[in-house]
Write an enzyme that holds these catalytic residues in place. Sequence first.
Site, PDB file in Angstrom:
ATOM      1  N   ASP A   6     -15.201  -9.418 -36.045  1.00 17.45           N
ATOM      2  CA  ASP A   6     -14.580  -8.177 -36.488  1.00 17.45           C
ATOM      3  C   ASP A   6     -15.504  -7.020 -36.136  1.00 17.45           C
ATOM      4  O   ASP A   6     -16.698  -7.065 -36.449  1.00 17.45           O
ATOM      5  CB  ASP A   6     -14.350  -8.221 -37.999  1.00 17.45           C
ATOM      6  CG  ASP A   6     -13.617  -6.998 -38.517  1.00 17.45           C
ATOM      7  OD1 ASP A   6     -12.470  -7.144 -38.973  1.00 17.45           O
ATOM      8  OD2 ASP A   6     -14.180  -5.891 -38.469  1.00 17.45           O
ATOM      9  N   MET A  32     -26.245 -13.882 -37.421  1.00 16.25           N
ATOM     10  CA  MET A  32     -27.309 -13.788 -36.415  1.00 16.25           C
ATOM     11  C   MET A  32     -28.633 -14.300 -36.974  1.00 16.25           C
ATOM     12  O   MET A  32     -29.688 -13.690 -36.800  1.00 16.25           O
ATOM     13  CB  MET A  32     -27.437 -12.339 -35.923  1.00 16.25           C
ATOM     14  CG  MET A  32     -26.170 -11.815 -35.282  1.00 16.25           C
ATOM     15  SD  MET A  32     -26.181 -10.027 -34.963  1.00 16.25           S
ATOM     16  CE  MET A  32     -25.771  -9.387 -36.601  1.00 16.25           C
ATOM     17  N   LYS A  42     -25.108  -7.746 -25.529  1.00 13.87           N
ATOM     18  CA  LYS A  42     -25.081  -7.703 -26.988  1.00 13.87           C
ATOM     19  C   LYS A  42     -25.103  -9.085 -27.603  1.00 13.87           C
ATOM     20  O   LYS A  42     -24.374  -9.401 -28.538  1.00 13.87           O
ATOM     21  CB  LYS A  42     -23.875  -6.918 -27.509  1.00 13.87           C
ATOM     22  CG  LYS A  42     -23.723  -5.532 -26.919  1.00 13.87           C
ATOM     23  CD  LYS A  42     -24.914  -4.660 -27.145  1.00 13.87           C
ATOM     24  CE  LYS A  42     -25.122  -4.295 -28.586  1.00 13.87           C
ATOM     25  NZ  LYS A  42     -26.327  -3.455 -28.781  1.00 13.87           N
ATOM     26  N   ASP A  48     -18.462  -8.124 -25.002  1.00 11.12           N
ATOM     27  CA  ASP A  48     -19.738  -8.715 -25.392  1.00 11.12           C
ATOM     28  C   ASP A  48     -19.891 -10.102 -24.795  1.00 11.12           C
ATOM     29  O   ASP A  48     -18.913 -10.761 -24.426  1.00 11.12           O
ATOM     30  CB  ASP A  48     -19.841  -8.785 -26.917  1.00 11.12           C
ATOM     31  CG  ASP A  48     -20.063  -7.417 -27.554  1.00 11.12           C
ATOM     32  OD1 ASP A  48     -20.353  -6.478 -26.799  1.00 11.12           O
ATOM     33  OD2 ASP A  48     -19.956  -7.308 -28.783  1.00 11.12           O
ATOM     34  N   THR A 107     -13.579 -12.676 -38.800  1.00  8.81           N
ATOM     35  CA  THR A 107     -15.030 -12.745 -38.743  1.00  8.81           C
ATOM     36  C   THR A 107     -15.513 -14.194 -38.846  1.00  8.81           C
ATOM     37  O   THR A 107     -14.793 -15.068 -39.351  1.00  8.81           O
ATOM     38  CB  THR A 107     -15.659 -11.873 -39.842  1.00  8.81           C
ATOM     39  OG1 THR A 107     -17.063 -11.766 -39.620  1.00  8.81           O
ATOM     40  CG2 THR A 107     -15.397 -12.439 -41.227  1.00  8.81           C
ATOM     41  N   ALA A 108     -16.730 -14.449 -38.382  1.00 13.35           N
ATOM     42  CA  ALA A 108     -17.248 -15.824 -38.282  1.00 13.35           C
ATOM     43  C   ALA A 108     -17.275 -16.541 -39.627  1.00 13.35           C
ATOM     44  O   ALA A 108     -17.042 -17.754 -39.693  1.00 13.35           O
ATOM     45  CB  ALA A 108     -18.642 -15.810 -37.667  1.00 13.35           C
TER      46      ALA A 108
END
Length: 257
Positions: A93, A174, A60, A38, A121-122
Amino acid sequence: MPLEMGKVRLVGAGPGTVDLMTVRALRAVETAQALLYDALVADEILALAPAGCVRIQTGKRAGKTSMKQETINRLMLRLARRGLNVVRLKGGDPSVFGRSGEERAFLEAHGVEVDVVPGVTAASAAAAQFAFPLSHRGEARRIAFATARVQDGSVVEGGWSGLADAETTLILYMARDAARAAAARLMAEGRAPGTPALAVENAGREDARILSTTLSMLGEDVENAAFSGPVLLVVGEVASQARAAYAPSLRAASARS
């Protein structure tokens, strides 16, 4: 003689730095024969792939032109049928808004063995980097991960009423361009305007930035910050504990006073 079918690994690269990758993810990249990655995967991670590895950027990234999911699925299948060890490398993730379920289902339906390798994960990266918890006794009994898609100025997904609970830490992925609409919807559902809120850009990276504000000012402050990288929004009482100890801070609320 037909080639033996290759294997596909859906690998979480974590938030962007090599030292936050799992050992399993690191080994997967180091042994990949084909790497589909990505847009947000860092160059230092891509550099781990062996010299002869086929490298394909799939895009992406929110708001940017990217390869269609159907095309990515077909590409993974084609490479696996060539007998290659394929790594599909995703930021964070792969099971958190990474479409791992769709990709696994497609590949397994075509006889391809699939492994999923988890990543940081973020939300976890942001909490560690800026010293706030995601859950906290007496303040946050639940954590909700969500995305916010906007159409004609309004968020379109359902389920917002369940995110207005004062004891829920809400993480919006996002969400850079949806901050104003998401905040308005949460307040309309009953979340208090004074609820602490954060916007974290490039969570987990050295160039991460944090904005500390309230729910009522979240939309305006995010727009004024003019973020260019991926942005994570955190809404909940735990956000008041955040400290900008490791990266530049955007103190929007302080600047106004």
